[in-house]
Motif scaffolding. Structure first.
Motif, PDB file in Angstrom:
ATOM      1  N   THR A  54       8.822  28.163  -1.522  1.00 53.92           N
ATOM      2  CA  THR A  54       9.135  28.668  -2.508  1.00 53.92           C
ATOM      3  C   THR A  54      10.532  29.644  -2.318  1.00 53.92           C
ATOM      4  O   THR A  54      11.101  29.874  -3.197  1.00 53.92           O
ATOM      5  CB  THR A  54       8.201  29.192  -3.372  1.00 53.92           C
ATOM      6  N   LEU A  55      10.876  29.279  -0.402  1.00 57.95           N
ATOM      7  CA  LEU A  55      11.957  30.905  -0.911  1.00 57.95           C
ATOM      8  C   LEU A  55      12.908  29.804  -0.677  1.00 57.95           C
ATOM      9  O   LEU A  55      12.599  28.149   0.051  1.00 57.95           O
ATOM     10  CB  LEU A  55      11.590  31.292   0.456  1.00 57.95           C
ATOM     11  N   GLU A  56      13.749  30.167  -0.978  1.00 53.45           N
ATOM     12  CA  GLU A  56      15.277  29.365  -0.834  1.00 53.45           C
ATOM     13  C   GLU A  56      16.210  29.462   0.533  1.00 53.45           C
ATOM     14  O   GLU A  56      17.494  28.493   0.674  1.00 53.45           O
ATOM     15  CB  GLU A  56      16.467  30.087  -1.740  1.00 53.45           C
ATOM     16  N   SER A  57      15.301  30.024   1.139  1.00 49.35           N
ATOM     17  CA  SER A  57      16.167  30.354   3.224  1.00 49.35           C
ATOM     18  C   SER A  57      15.452  31.849   3.120  1.00 49.35           C
ATOM     19  O   SER A  57      14.956  32.867   2.260  1.00 49.35           O
ATOM     20  CB  SER A  57      17.788  31.270   2.931  1.00 49.35           C
ATOM     21  N   VAL A  58      14.936  31.693   4.544  1.00 51.61           N
ATOM     22  CA  VAL A  58      14.315  32.895   5.191  1.00 51.61           C
ATOM     23  C   VAL A  58      15.660  33.566   6.300  1.00 51.61           C
ATOM     24  O   VAL A  58      17.415  33.423   6.271  1.00 51.61           O
ATOM     25  CB  VAL A  58      13.699  32.227   6.384  1.00 51.61           C
ATOM     26  N   LEU A  59      15.637  35.016   6.933  1.00 57.65           N
ATOM     27  CA  LEU A  59      16.274  35.395   7.331  1.00 57.65           C
ATOM     28  C   LEU A  59      17.027  34.098   8.718  1.00 57.65           C
ATOM     29  O   LEU A  59      16.151  33.930   9.308  1.00 57.65           O
ATOM     30  CB  LEU A  59      15.906  36.557   8.711  1.00 57.65           C
ATOM     31  N   PRO A  60      17.911  34.422   9.355  1.00 60.83           N
ATOM     32  CA  PRO A  60      18.975  33.885   9.803  1.00 60.83           C
ATOM     33  C   PRO A  60      18.673  34.309  11.770  1.00 60.83           C
ATOM     34  O   PRO A  60      17.985  35.489  12.043  1.00 60.83           O
ATOM     35  CB  PRO A  60      20.329  33.635   9.641  1.00 60.83           C
ATOM     36  N   GLY A  61      18.410  33.485  12.494  1.00 66.49           N
ATOM     37  CA  GLY A  61      18.170  33.839  13.653  1.00 66.49           C
ATOM     38  C   GLY A  61      17.427  32.771  14.652  1.00 66.49           C
ATOM     39  O   GLY A  61      17.051  31.969  15.339  1.00 66.49           O
ATOM     40  N   LEU A  62      16.200  32.774  14.584  1.00 64.77           N
ATOM     41  CA  LEU A  62      14.875  32.328  14.957  1.00 64.77           C
ATOM     42  C   LEU A  62      14.061  30.677  13.977  1.00 64.77           C
ATOM     43  O   LEU A  62      14.680  29.567  15.147  1.00 64.77           O
ATOM     44  CB  LEU A  62      13.588  32.701  14.836  1.00 64.77           C
ATOM     45  N   LEU A  63      14.417  30.885  13.342  1.00 61.79           N
ATOM     46  CA  LEU A  63      13.459  29.609  12.865  1.00 61.79           C
ATOM     47  C   LEU A  63      14.329  29.978  11.017  1.00 61.79           C
ATOM     48  O   LEU A  63      14.666  30.238   9.928  1.00 61.79           O
ATOM     49  CB  LEU A  63      12.085  29.784  12.361  1.00 61.79           C
ATOM     50  N   GLY A  64      14.460  28.098  11.005  1.00 59.80           N
ATOM     51  CA  GLY A  64      14.525  27.906   9.418  1.00 59.80           C
ATOM     52  C   GLY A  64      13.154  27.646   8.548  1.00 59.80           C
ATOM     53  O   GLY A  64      12.089  27.699   8.903  1.00 59.80           O
ATOM     54  N   ILE A  65      13.548  27.429   7.132  1.00 62.73           N
ATOM     55  CA  ILE A  65      12.371  27.271   6.291  1.00 62.73           C
ATOM     56  C   ILE A  65      11.651  25.953   7.110  1.00 62.73           C
ATOM     57  O   ILE A  65      10.110  26.256   7.067  1.00 62.73           O
ATOM     58  CB  ILE A  65      12.135  27.276   4.729  1.00 62.73           C
TER      59      ILE A  65
END
Length: 163
Positions: A54-65
């Motif tokens: 349900t998140l629009e984005s996750v913290l950048p860097g390692l993996l995307g949603i």
């Protein structure tokens, strides 16, 4: 009237103490406790999937949603395999393997939680209570150390990736 006495493990606790190795030993839960523990893991897996999908984005860097959800799906199959193994018999290696998988997944989820104070960090507490305290003090100490290391790694990544 005489009081009946029996072993502590027979009356009050359905588990038995296992100490085949040089380690301090561990509690072997009965089948109903194993089922409860793994269904709790499935519950937290479901909550993680709902939360991160349900998140629009996750913290950048390692993996995307999408990649994080693939890792969660891999954890589902790994957890199912651990469940099958636990029903066949509990060993120290199997306990440690399942606890390590739990700690690694929680660490990854905390790294990718976009909130300043990540609610997914509470899952470390669930890993401690669910795994560590169930099997005895030796394994509790191990999972406590793993949780401290996992939290340190997760927050180091969070603050490094977040600038």
């Amino acid at each position: 009237m005489g009081r009946q006495s029996s072993a502590w493990g027979d009356r009050r606790h359905p588990c038995r103490w296992e100490s085949r190795t040089g380690d301090a030993g561990f509690w072997v839960p009965d089948r109903s406790e194993i089922v409860t523990q793994f269904f709790t893991r499935y519950l937290f897996f479901s909550l993680a999937v709902i939360y991160f999908s349900t998140l629009e984005s996750v913290l950048p860097g390692l993996l995307g949603i999408e990649q994080l959800l693939v890792v969660l799906a891999f954890y589902f199959f790994l957890n199912s395999w651990f469940f099958r193994q636990a029903l066949q018999g509990i060993t120290l290696f199997r306990i440690r393997s399942a606890m390590t998988a739990d700690l690694m997944l929680v660490t990854l989820c905390v790294i990718h939680d976009p909130n300043p104070i990540p609610p997914s960090a509470l899952a470390f507490l669930m890993v401690l209570l669910g795994n560590g305290m169930r099997y005895g003090m030796r394994l509790f100490a191990e999972v406590l150390g793993g949780a401290f290391i996992g939290m340190a790694v997760a927050f180091a990544f969070r603050y490094r990736l977040g600038g």
